[in-house]
Design a protein around this motif. Structure first.
Motif, PDB file in Angstrom:
ATOM      1  N   GLN A 104       0.896  -1.201  -0.085  1.00 49.58           N
ATOM      2  CA  GLN A 104       0.117  -0.033  -0.071  1.00 49.58           C
ATOM      3  C   GLN A 104       0.738   1.181  -0.023  1.00 49.58           C
ATOM      4  O   GLN A 104       0.410   2.270  -0.771  1.00 49.58           O
ATOM      5  CB  GLN A 104      -1.022   0.171   1.297  1.00 49.58           C
ATOM      6  CG  GLN A 104      -2.204  -1.141   1.206  1.00 49.58           C
ATOM      7  CD  GLN A 104      -1.502  -2.515   1.525  1.00 49.58           C
ATOM      8  OE1 GLN A 104      -0.424  -2.477   2.202  1.00 49.58           O
ATOM      9  NE2 GLN A 104      -2.197  -3.460   1.279  1.00 49.58           N
ATOM     10  N   GLN A 140       2.261   1.749  -3.410  1.00 46.98           N
ATOM     11  CA  GLN A 140       1.188   2.348  -4.321  1.00 46.98           C
ATOM     12  C   GLN A 140       1.065   3.707  -4.021  1.00 46.98           C
ATOM     13  O   GLN A 140       0.996   4.544  -4.862  1.00 46.98           O
ATOM     14  CB  GLN A 140      -0.110   1.495  -4.252  1.00 46.98           C
ATOM     15  CG  GLN A 140      -0.088   0.011  -4.681  1.00 46.98           C
ATOM     16  CD  GLN A 140      -1.120  -0.469  -4.324  1.00 46.98           C
ATOM     17  OE1 GLN A 140      -1.885  -0.437  -3.234  1.00 46.98           O
ATOM     18  NE2 GLN A 140      -1.604  -1.829  -5.152  1.00 46.98           N
ATOM     19  N   ARG A 141       1.111   4.064  -2.693  1.00 47.14           N
ATOM     20  CA  ARG A 141       0.896   5.545  -2.214  1.00 47.14           C
ATOM     21  C   ARG A 141       2.199   6.327  -3.109  1.00 47.14           C
ATOM     22  O   ARG A 141       1.759   7.399  -3.682  1.00 47.14           O
ATOM     23  CB  ARG A 141       0.892   5.735  -0.905  1.00 47.14           C
ATOM     24  CG  ARG A 141       0.336   6.845  -0.495  1.00 47.14           C
ATOM     25  CD  ARG A 141      -0.100   6.887   0.839  1.00 47.14           C
ATOM     26  NE  ARG A 141       0.815   6.610   2.022  1.00 47.14           N
ATOM     27  CZ  ARG A 141       0.882   5.765   2.765  1.00 47.14           C
ATOM     28  NH1 ARG A 141      -0.034   4.894   2.768  1.00 47.14           N
ATOM     29  NH2 ARG A 141       1.903   5.181   3.594  1.00 47.14           N
TER      30      ARG A 141
END
Length: 135
Positions: free
Chosen positions: A43, A46-47
């Protein structure tokens, strides 16, 4: 290359190098700030890669690399290496303007020493010999 065109080549080339380096450093700061909190997870990656600033950093580093390689073909290595560190001064100034970061006496003195060192190296560099023509 005559002296006037060589000087113009160096001034433009190092200005472009400094712009690419400055873009890369500031983009990394923006990408890192927007990707907080740090966590080693999918995550988080992805950020990071959803931030447009990370791509500005990649463009900045790629542009700086190719500009540096082009400059090294003609520029004397001593002054060229020193001038490549002008981005320290430009990042400091732009960070003050964009992020409101403080600039103290130590930073001003350091920037002055960087610029003075580049000037000293540039002035001490002997005239480049004319290139031999291939036979």
């Amino acid at each position: 290359m005559n002296r006037s065109s060589a000087r113009r080549f160096y001034l433009v080339g190092f200005a472009v190098l400094m712009a690419f380096d400055t873009l890369a450093q500031l983009s990394f700061k923006m990408a890192g700030t927007q990707a907080l909190p740090l966590s080693l997870s999918l995550q988080w990656l992805q950020r990071v890669f959803s931030q447009p600033w990370i791509y500005g950093a990649l463009v900045g580093y790629a542009g700086a690399f190719f500009t540096w390689m082009h400059l090294l073909r003609r520029a004397p290595i001593g002054p060229a290496f020193a001038a490549s560190h002008l981005e320290i001064v430009s990042v400091m100034l732009v960070s003050h303007w964009l992020f409101g970061e403080a600039i103290g006496l130590a930073q001003v003195a350091g920037a002055g020493l960087i610029v003075a060192g580049i000037v000293c190296l540039a002035l001490s560099e002997p005239e480049a010999p004319t290139e031999a023509q291939p036979a």
